[in-house]
Design an enzyme around this catalytic site. Structure first.
Site, PDB file in Angstrom:
ATOM      1  N   LYS A 108       3.220  17.556  -1.043  1.00 28.34           N
ATOM      2  CA  LYS A 108       3.867  16.619  -0.111  1.00 28.34           C
ATOM      3  C   LYS A 108       3.086  15.306  -0.058  1.00 28.34           C
ATOM      4  CE  LYS A 108       2.993  17.031   4.424  1.00 28.34           C
ATOM      5  NZ  LYS A 108       2.471  15.817   5.112  1.00 28.34           N
ATOM      6  N   ASN A 109       1.761  15.411   0.052  1.00 31.74           N
ATOM      7  CA  ASN A 109       0.955  14.205   0.285  1.00 31.74           C
ATOM      8  C   ASN A 109       0.692  13.402  -0.976  1.00 31.74           C
ATOM      9  OD1 ASN A 109       1.042  14.815   2.947  1.00 31.74           O
ATOM     10  ND2 ASN A 109      -1.045  15.618   3.078  1.00 31.74           N
ATOM     11  N   ARG A 136       5.180   9.137  10.015  1.00 33.22           N
ATOM     12  CA  ARG A 136       4.270   7.999   9.954  1.00 33.22           C
ATOM     13  C   ARG A 136       3.964   7.581   8.521  1.00 33.22           C
ATOM     14  NH1 ARG A 136       0.735   7.784  12.882  1.00 33.22           N
ATOM     15  NH2 ARG A 136      -0.821   6.775  11.590  1.00 33.22           N
ATOM     16  N   CYS A 159       0.710  10.386  17.088  1.00 33.25           N
ATOM     17  CA  CYS A 159       1.407  11.630  16.764  1.00 33.25           C
ATOM     18  C   CYS A 159       0.640  12.744  17.473  1.00 33.25           C
ATOM     19  CB  CYS A 159       1.490  11.809  15.258  1.00 33.25           C
ATOM     20  SG  CYS A 159       0.177  12.766  14.560  1.00 33.25           S
ATOM     21  N   ARG A 176      -4.102   7.917  15.365  1.00 34.12           N
ATOM     22  CA  ARG A 176      -3.801   7.588  13.963  1.00 34.12           C
ATOM     23  C   ARG A 176      -3.373   6.122  13.787  1.00 34.12           C
ATOM     24  NH1 ARG A 176      -0.541  12.456  11.333  1.00 34.12           N
ATOM     25  NH2 ARG A 176      -1.470  11.601   9.420  1.00 34.12           N
ATOM     26  N   PRO A 177      -4.262   5.199  14.148  1.00 35.78           N
ATOM     27  CA  PRO A 177      -3.945   3.774  13.982  1.00 35.78           C
ATOM     28  C   PRO A 177      -3.825   3.399  12.499  1.00 35.78           C
ATOM     29  CG  PRO A 177      -6.260   4.067  14.505  1.00 35.78           C
ATOM     30  CD  PRO A 177      -5.622   5.427  14.635  1.00 35.78           C
ATOM     31  N   ILE A 178      -3.328   2.196  12.227  1.00 38.74           N
ATOM     32  CA  ILE A 178      -3.246   1.739  10.823  1.00 38.74           C
ATOM     33  C   ILE A 178      -4.025   0.438  10.631  1.00 38.74           C
ATOM     34  CG2 ILE A 178      -1.029   2.888  10.340  1.00 38.74           C
ATOM     35  CD1 ILE A 178       0.288   0.081  10.630  1.00 38.74           C
ATOM     36  N   ASP A 179      -5.042   0.240  11.471  1.00 42.07           N
ATOM     37  CA  ASP A 179      -5.820  -1.012  11.396  1.00 42.07           C
ATOM     38  C   ASP A 179      -6.445  -1.233  10.019  1.00 42.07           C
ATOM     39  OD1 ASP A 179      -7.340   1.317  12.506  1.00 42.07           O
ATOM     40  OD2 ASP A 179      -9.027  -0.012  12.083  1.00 42.07           O
ATOM     41  N   GLN A 180      -6.853  -0.146   9.364  1.00 41.10           N
ATOM     42  CA  GLN A 180      -7.481  -0.305   8.048  1.00 41.10           C
ATOM     43  C   GLN A 180      -6.461  -0.694   6.980  1.00 41.10           C
ATOM     44  OE1 GLN A 180     -10.974  -0.033   7.623  1.00 41.10           O
ATOM     45  NE2 GLN A 180     -10.710  -0.165   9.846  1.00 41.10           N
ATOM     46  N   ASP A 187      -6.510  19.643   6.922  1.00 43.77           N
ATOM     47  CA  ASP A 187      -5.165  20.248   6.857  1.00 43.77           C
ATOM     48  C   ASP A 187      -5.221  21.759   6.686  1.00 43.77           C
ATOM     49  OD1 ASP A 187      -3.557  17.497   5.067  1.00 43.77           O
ATOM     50  OD2 ASP A 187      -4.272  17.736   7.120  1.00 43.77           O
ATOM     51  N   ILE A 197     -11.975  14.951  11.743  1.00 44.91           N
ATOM     52  CA  ILE A 197     -11.059  13.920  11.250  1.00 44.91           C
ATOM     53  C   ILE A 197     -10.099  13.455  12.336  1.00 44.91           C
ATOM     54  CG2 ILE A 197      -9.287  13.367   9.522  1.00 44.91           C
ATOM     55  CD1 ILE A 197     -12.043  13.778   8.272  1.00 44.91           C
ATOM     56  N   ARG A 236       8.612  20.306   7.759  1.00 46.84           N
ATOM     57  CA  ARG A 236       8.184  18.984   7.290  1.00 46.84           C
ATOM     58  C   ARG A 236       7.303  19.119   6.052  1.00 46.84           C
ATOM     59  NH1 ARG A 236       6.044  14.923  11.703  1.00 46.84           N
ATOM     60  NH2 ARG A 236       5.773  13.875   9.708  1.00 46.84           N
TER      61      ARG A 236
HETATM   62  C1  EPZ Z   1      -3.334  11.798   5.349  1.00 45.67           C
HETATM   63  O1  EPZ Z   1      -2.985  11.230   6.587  1.00 45.67           O
HETATM   64  C2  EPZ Z   1      -2.460  13.029   5.197  1.00 45.67           C
HETATM   65  N1  EPZ Z   1      -1.056  12.621   5.175  1.00 45.67           N
HETATM   66  C3  EPZ Z   1      -2.714  13.984   6.361  1.00 45.67           C
HETATM   67  O2  EPZ Z   1      -1.940  15.147   6.142  1.00 45.67           O
HETATM   68  C4  EPZ Z   1      -4.190  14.373   6.344  1.00 45.67           C
HETATM   69  O3  EPZ Z   1      -4.472  15.202   7.443  1.00 45.67           O
HETATM   70  C5  EPZ Z   1      -5.057  13.106   6.425  1.00 45.67           C
HETATM   71  O4  EPZ Z   1      -4.710  12.205   5.348  1.00 45.67           O
HETATM   72  C6  EPZ Z   1      -6.537  13.416   6.308  1.00 45.67           C
HETATM   73  O5  EPZ Z   1      -6.789  14.105   5.120  1.00 45.67           O
HETATM   74  C7  EPZ Z   1      -0.559  12.063   4.046  1.00 45.67           C
HETATM   75  O6  EPZ Z   1      -1.251  11.890   3.054  1.00 45.67           O
HETATM   76  C8  EPZ Z   1       0.894  11.676   4.086  1.00 45.67           C
HETATM   77  P1  EPZ Z   1      -6.190   9.133   7.427  1.00 45.67           P
HETATM   78  P2  EPZ Z   1      -3.515   9.748   6.967  1.00 45.67           P
HETATM   79  O7  EPZ Z   1      -5.703   7.727   7.412  1.00 45.67           O
HETATM   80  O8  EPZ Z   1      -3.678   8.947   5.739  1.00 45.67           O
HETATM   81  C9  EPZ Z   1      -8.378   7.261  11.141  1.00 45.67           C
HETATM   82  C10 EPZ Z   1      -0.585  16.944   6.743  1.00 45.67           C
HETATM   83  O9  EPZ Z   1      -0.791  17.894   7.516  1.00 45.67           O
HETATM   84  N2  EPZ Z   1      -7.760   5.985  10.720  1.00 45.67           N
HETATM   85  O10 EPZ Z   1      -6.997   9.625   6.267  1.00 45.67           O
HETATM   86  O11 EPZ Z   1      -2.646   9.229   8.039  1.00 45.67           O
HETATM   87  C11 EPZ Z   1      -7.346   8.269  11.616  1.00 45.67           C
HETATM   88  O12 EPZ Z   1      -7.047   8.076  12.982  1.00 45.67           O
HETATM   89  C12 EPZ Z   1      -0.982  15.544   7.147  1.00 45.67           C
HETATM   90  O13 EPZ Z   1      -0.088  17.044   5.596  1.00 45.67           O
HETATM   91  C13 EPZ Z   1      -8.096   4.814  11.398  1.00 45.67           C
HETATM   92  O14 EPZ Z   1      -8.868   4.824  12.344  1.00 45.67           O
HETATM   93  O15 EPZ Z   1      -4.948  10.090   7.565  1.00 45.67           O
HETATM   94  C14 EPZ Z   1      -8.039   9.586  11.362  1.00 45.67           C
HETATM   95  O16 EPZ Z   1      -8.891   9.871  12.445  1.00 45.67           O
HETATM   96  C15 EPZ Z   1      -1.513  15.484   8.569  1.00 45.67           C
HETATM   97  N3  EPZ Z   1      -7.521   3.644  10.995  1.00 45.67           N
HETATM   98  C16 EPZ Z   1      -8.882   9.306  10.111  1.00 45.67           C
HETATM   99  O17 EPZ Z   1      -8.968   7.869  10.006  1.00 45.67           O
HETATM  100  C17 EPZ Z   1      -6.645   3.586   9.947  1.00 45.67           C
HETATM  101  O18 EPZ Z   1      -6.162   2.474   9.610  1.00 45.67           O
HETATM  102  C18 EPZ Z   1      -8.271   9.824   8.820  1.00 45.67           C
HETATM  103  O19 EPZ Z   1      -6.951   9.386   8.794  1.00 45.67           O
HETATM  104  C19 EPZ Z   1      -6.315   4.784   9.275  1.00 45.67           C
HETATM  105  C20 EPZ Z   1      -6.889   5.971   9.682  1.00 45.67           C
END
Ligand code: EPZ
Length: 420
Positions: free
Chosen positions: A22-23, A95, A119, A124-128, A307, A329, A399
């Site tokens: 999926k990912n 998201r 969620c 789960r912000p997207i600031d980065q 996960d 995480i 999902r």
């Molecule tokens: C991906 O989510 C996966 N989803 C998630 O899988 C997985 O749990 C996660 O990576 C961690 O491995 C997909 O790939 C579609 P992150 P993602 O950005 O990219 C923080 C599942 O069950 N962060 O790596 O959204 C965030 O809040 C799903 O299949 C910021 O602060 O996760 C988190 O604490 C759930 N700012 C940490 O980083 C940002 O701009 C990791 O999040 C982005 C993230």
């Protein structure tokens, strides 16, 4: 809304095949936006999240369909007449829709994508993601809950992520492939799905080096061409199936996996007392009736995957001894704990840590899924629990798992889906 009904106590035996990841599928489908023409993807899992991504692409004007309900082939046709917008009503359901942001800005010079909002498992912000696009010269405005990003022509730059982010790395990578000049990305996510996306982009004509490590270099190109690609196996679904064998004291071969993507999980299952062997492109898990408790700390890949945390917690709840599980995480990824309590698990939460005291057995009860991996955790616990367990709200499960109950039933589980 469906529910899954399980009668516990059957040891699972046999062979099962993992589906496509999926990912990996989600960012790869979004990457089709970077080229004119039709890209074809095989081994695309039939999941609700994949259907949502196809819908997001259709909303923009792409021809984005699965060949038929019974195939694993999806095609995404992109022409010049794209409306580069992803609406709130779709993004709020998934998201990962934000993954269209990078491709849209890079290819069409603008994007209007709804902020995903929080969620169940965290803010789960997207600031980065936005920091990276800005570093490539995009103008970013947040208005009415939407990100509006514009750039006449992105320029290569240096992106140093403050936080390791999987989709953040993927979004910026997809923007940089069409930027003018070189981009250097540091502190990148190293997940196999990031590497798989880079492989697909390079097949389209991109010039990416270092994907899978924390430093990625990209030489921008003028244009990309459509691609044909088979998605790699889902290491989290495969891991969940291995845990199903472990929690039921069974013996199961999970076929079509990439063992080297699952080292951290396999190491923990072995430490708990499972016998894990590689058979071709499969992994076999043979487990005794009761395993030993092990400690789990989730970290970014190649560490133990967040996960798989909920699934391992179900397993530890019936193991011998006490397991300390630290979730590093996401800030709210223990929502399966109150539901596991209903089945008789002995778990105490202390901030980002859960202390799991293994009990001799669980007893079935009605429980409620709260998020994708929590759903899997409750089904796994139901496989072990004495009596009947009803898991409601399995739209969460759908999902990210392709008919998990059918795969488990084929391995001997007494499990069925019912209309709730
Ligand atoms: C991906 O989510 C996966 N989803 C998630 O899988 C997985 O749990 C996660 O990576 C961690 O491995 C997909 O790939 C579609 P992150 P993602 O950005 O990219 C923080 C599942 O069950 N962060 O790596 O959204 C965030 O809040 C799903 O299949 C910021 O602060 O996760 C988190 O604490 C759930 N700012 C940490 O980083 C940002 O701009 C990791 O999040 C982005 C993230």
């Amino acid at each position: 809304m469906d529910k899954i009904v399980i009668k516990g106590g059957q040891a699972l035996h046999g062979e099962v095949q993992a589906s496509g990841a999926k990912n990996a599928a989600l960012p790869i489908l979004a990457s089709a936006l970077l080229a004119d023409g039709t890209s074809t993807y095989r081994n695309v899992p039939a999941l609700a999240d994949v259907a949502t991504m196809l819908k997001v692409l259709r909303t923009m004007g792409c021809d984005a369909e699965r060949d038929s309900e019974t195939t694993d082939v999806c095609r995404v046709g992109v022409n010049g007449h794209i409306t580069p917008e992803a609406p709130y009503d779709l993004v709020k359901t998934m998201r990962a829709s934000v993954l269209v942001l990078g491709p849209l800005v890079a290819r069409f010079g603008r994007a209007r994508v709804s902020m995903p909002g929080g969620c169940a498992i965290g803010a789960r912000p997207i600031d980065q993601h936005l920091k990276g696009l800005k570093a490539l010269g995009a103008d970013i405005h947040l208005t009415e809950g939407y990100v509006e990003a514009t750039a006449k022509q992105l320029k290569g730059g240096t992106v140093n992520f403050d936080v390791i982010t999987v989709t953040g790395t993927e979004n910026v990578m997809m923007a940089a492939v069409l930027a003018q000049g070189r981009t250097l990305m540091e502190n990148c996510a190293r997940e196999p799905e990031v590497e798989e996306l880079a492989k697909v982009l390079n097949k389209m004509g991109a010039r990416i080096e270092g994907a899978g490590t924390s430093s990625i270099t990209i030489e921008g190109v003028d244009g990309l061409k459509p691609v044909e690609h088979a998605i790699l196996p889902d290491r989290i679904e495969a891991g969940t199936l291995l845990v199903a064998a472990a929690i039921s004291g069974g013996d199961v071969l999970v076929r079509r996996v990439v063992p080297e993507h699952m080292d951290a999980l396999v190491e923990k299952l072995r430490e708990a007392g499972c016998t894990i062997t590689t058979e071709g492109s499969g992994l076999r898990c043979k487990a005794p009736q009761r395993l030993d408790a092990v400690n789990i700390t989730t970290t970014e890949h190649p560490g133990f995957p967040t996960d798989m945390q909920a699934q391992l917690m179900a397993l530890m709840s019936v193991s011998q001894g006490t397991s300390v599980i630290s979730e590093n995480i996401f800030e709210n990824r223990f929502m399966h704990v109150p539901e596991l309590h209903r089945l008789g698990a002995d778990i105490t939460i202390q901030g980002p840590t859960a202390v799991v005291k293994g009990v001799k057995g669980l007893s079935g009860a009605p429980v409620m899924a709260t998020d994708l991996r929590a759903s899997a955790s409750l089904i796994l616990a139901g496989l072990r629990a004495e009596g009947r367990t009803d898991v409601s709200r399995v739209y969460h499960l759908d999902r990210g798992y392709e008919r998990l109950e059918r795969k488990l039933s084929a391995l001997g589980a007494d499990i069925r889906r019912e209309k709730a």
